[in-house]
Design a protein around this motif. Structure first.
Motif, mmCIF file in Angstrom:
data_model
loop_
_atom_site.group_PDB
_atom_site.id
_atom_site.type_symbol
_atom_site.label_atom_id
_atom_site.label_comp_id
_atom_site.label_asym_id
_atom_site.label_seq_id
_atom_site.Cartn_x
_atom_site.Cartn_y
_atom_site.Cartn_z
ATOM 1 N N LEU A 70 0.850 -1.183 0.000
ATOM 2 C CA LEU A 70 0.000 0.000 0.000
ATOM 3 C C LEU A 70 0.886 1.234 0.000
ATOM 4 O O LEU A 70 1.823 1.330 0.807
ATOM 5 N N ARG A 71 0.617 2.175 -0.889
ATOM 6 C CA ARG A 71 1.439 3.400 -0.968
ATOM 7 C C ARG A 71 1.391 4.192 0.326
ATOM 8 O O ARG A 71 2.402 4.737 0.762
ATOM 9 N N ASP A 72 0.219 4.280 0.929
ATOM 10 C CA ASP A 72 0.059 5.117 2.119
ATOM 11 C C ASP A 72 0.814 4.592 3.333
ATOM 12 O O ASP A 72 1.409 5.360 4.077
ATOM 13 N N SER A 73 0.794 3.270 3.530
ATOM 14 C CA SER A 73 1.364 2.719 4.756
ATOM 15 C C SER A 73 2.621 1.889 4.542
ATOM 16 O O SER A 73 3.353 1.614 5.502
ATOM 17 N N GLY A 74 2.874 1.432 3.316
ATOM 18 C CA GLY A 74 3.997 0.541 3.066
ATOM 19 C C GLY A 74 3.716 -0.898 3.447
ATOM 20 O O GLY A 74 4.600 -1.750 3.354
ATOM 21 N N GLU A 75 2.482 -1.198 3.854
ATOM 22 C CA GLU A 75 2.119 -2.567 4.245
ATOM 23 C C GLU A 75 2.101 -3.466 3.021
ATOM 24 O O GLU A 75 1.407 -3.177 2.050
ATOM 25 N N PRO A 76 2.849 -4.598 3.046
ATOM 26 C CA PRO A 76 2.775 -5.533 1.923
ATOM 27 C C PRO A 76 1.419 -6.248 1.922
ATOM 28 O O PRO A 76 0.959 -6.707 2.965
ATOM 29 N N VAL A 77 0.799 -6.304 0.748
ATOM 30 C CA VAL A 77 -0.530 -6.919 0.631
ATOM 31 C C VAL A 77 -0.536 -8.103 -0.323
ATOM 32 O O VAL A 77 -1.490 -8.885 -0.338
ATOM 33 N N GLY A 78 0.518 -8.238 -1.138
ATOM 34 C CA GLY A 78 0.547 -9.341 -2.093
ATOM 35 C C GLY A 78 1.782 -9.281 -2.963
ATOM 36 O O GLY A 78 2.719 -8.518 -2.697
ATOM 37 N N MET A 79 1.765 -10.101 -4.004
ATOM 38 C CA MET A 79 2.814 -10.046 -5.011
ATOM 39 C C MET A 79 2.163 -10.180 -6.372
ATOM 40 O O MET A 79 1.100 -10.800 -6.522
ATOM 41 N N CYS A 80 2.795 -9.579 -7.348
ATOM 42 C CA CYS A 80 2.277 -9.580 -8.706
ATOM 43 C C CYS A 80 3.461 -9.352 -9.630
ATOM 44 O O CYS A 80 4.357 -8.570 -9.302
ATOM 45 N N GLY A 81 3.459 -10.017 -10.770
ATOM 46 C CA GLY A 81 4.544 -9.807 -11.709
ATOM 47 C C GLY A 81 4.501 -10.789 -12.853
ATOM 48 O O GLY A 81 3.475 -11.405 -13.130
ATOM 49 N N LEU A 82 5.644 -10.919 -13.490
ATOM 50 C CA LEU A 82 5.784 -11.776 -14.666
ATOM 51 C C LEU A 82 6.680 -12.955 -14.341
ATOM 52 O O LEU A 82 7.704 -12.798 -13.679
ATOM 53 N N LEU A 83 6.281 -14.110 -14.847
ATOM 54 C CA LEU A 83 7.045 -15.333 -14.671
ATOM 55 C C LEU A 83 7.465 -15.838 -16.041
ATOM 56 O O LEU A 83 6.727 -15.675 -17.018
ATOM 57 N N CYS A 84 8.628 -16.442 -16.115
ATOM 58 C CA CYS A 84 9.101 -17.053 -17.349
ATOM 59 C C CYS A 84 9.201 -18.547 -17.073
ATOM 60 O O CYS A 84 10.073 -18.988 -16.324
ATOM 61 N N ARG A 85 8.284 -19.297 -17.670
ATOM 62 C CA ARG A 85 8.241 -20.748 -17.424
ATOM 63 C C ARG A 85 8.672 -21.487 -18.682
ATOM 64 O O ARG A 85 8.274 -21.123 -19.789
ATOM 65 N N ASP A 86 9.419 -22.552 -18.498
ATOM 66 C CA ASP A 86 9.874 -23.355 -19.635
ATOM 67 C C ASP A 86 8.706 -23.976 -20.394
ATOM 68 O O ASP A 86 8.840 -24.285 -21.580
ATOM 69 N N THR A 87 7.582 -24.152 -19.728
ATOM 70 C CA THR A 87 6.445 -24.844 -20.338
ATOM 71 C C THR A 87 5.484 -23.914 -21.069
ATOM 72 O O THR A 87 4.490 -24.387 -21.621
ATOM 73 N N LEU A 88 5.751 -22.604 -21.055
ATOM 74 C CA LEU A 88 4.887 -21.645 -21.751
ATOM 75 C C LEU A 88 5.709 -20.862 -22.766
ATOM 76 O O LEU A 88 6.872 -20.536 -22.505
#
Length: 175
Positions: A70-88
């Motif tokens: 959260l921008r206001d508090s810095g509390e981590p709420v999750g993760m999100c991003g890109l993955l590179c998988r050999d099977t895709l």
């Protein structure tokens, strides 16, 4: 990777200091049921998860799963991003949020920021996503992000078929 900011969120690289947060996140019932057991049982294995997964991906590909706070508090709420998988054939969008932060629009907000980064900064023509076909909430997130169902696939060692989604690939000139 630069820090990504949205109206309410900041996305940045996971570090060793996030081990406690990762330990909590990957052991929640929603993570275990929707994504699977990653065998993270203590702070040491959480640190290995960060080092062998996201940190290794940053070094190898220039992207990976990022901490969402959260921008206001810095509390981590999750993760999100890109993955590179050999099977895709293309990188895929991944996300997970602490259950107490579900249904607040964070997955859509973070996912949109990651897709924008993938398109504009990484020049990726297409991003995929895989999801358990019973996970209606994640399917709704992917649809709200403008991703389109591509059918079912068997991914890696998964015991079940998963739904495959994709962003629309950039138009190409006819040959």
């Amino acid at each position: 990777m630069p820090t990504i900011q949205t109206q309410r969120l900041t996305l940045s690289e996971l570090t060793a200091g996030d081990a406690g947060f990762i330990l909590e996140l990957v052991n929640e019932p929603g993570f275990l049921g929707g994504i699977g057991d990653r065998g993270v049982r203590d702070l040491d294995s959480a640190l290995r998860y960060i080092q062998d997964g996201p940190a290794a991906s940053y070094a190898r590909h220039g992207y990976g799963l990022w901490r969402v706070e959260l921008r206001d508090s810095g509390e981590p709420v999750g993760m999100c991003g890109l993955l590179c998988r050999d099977t895709l054939p293309d990188p895929d969008l991944g996300y997970a949020f602490l259950q107490r932060h579900w249904q607040r629009g964070y997955a859509v907000e973070a996912g949109a920021a990651v897709l924008l980064y993938a398109r504009e900064s990484l020049a990726l023509p297409r991003v995929l996503a895989i999801v358990n076909p019973d996970n209606a909430a994640s399917i709704k997130v992917l649809e709200r992000l403008g991703m389109h169902a591509q059918g079912m696939i068997r991914h890696g060692n998964e015991p079940r078929d998963l739904r495959l989604f994709a962003t629309v690939a950039a138009a190409t000139e006819p040959a």
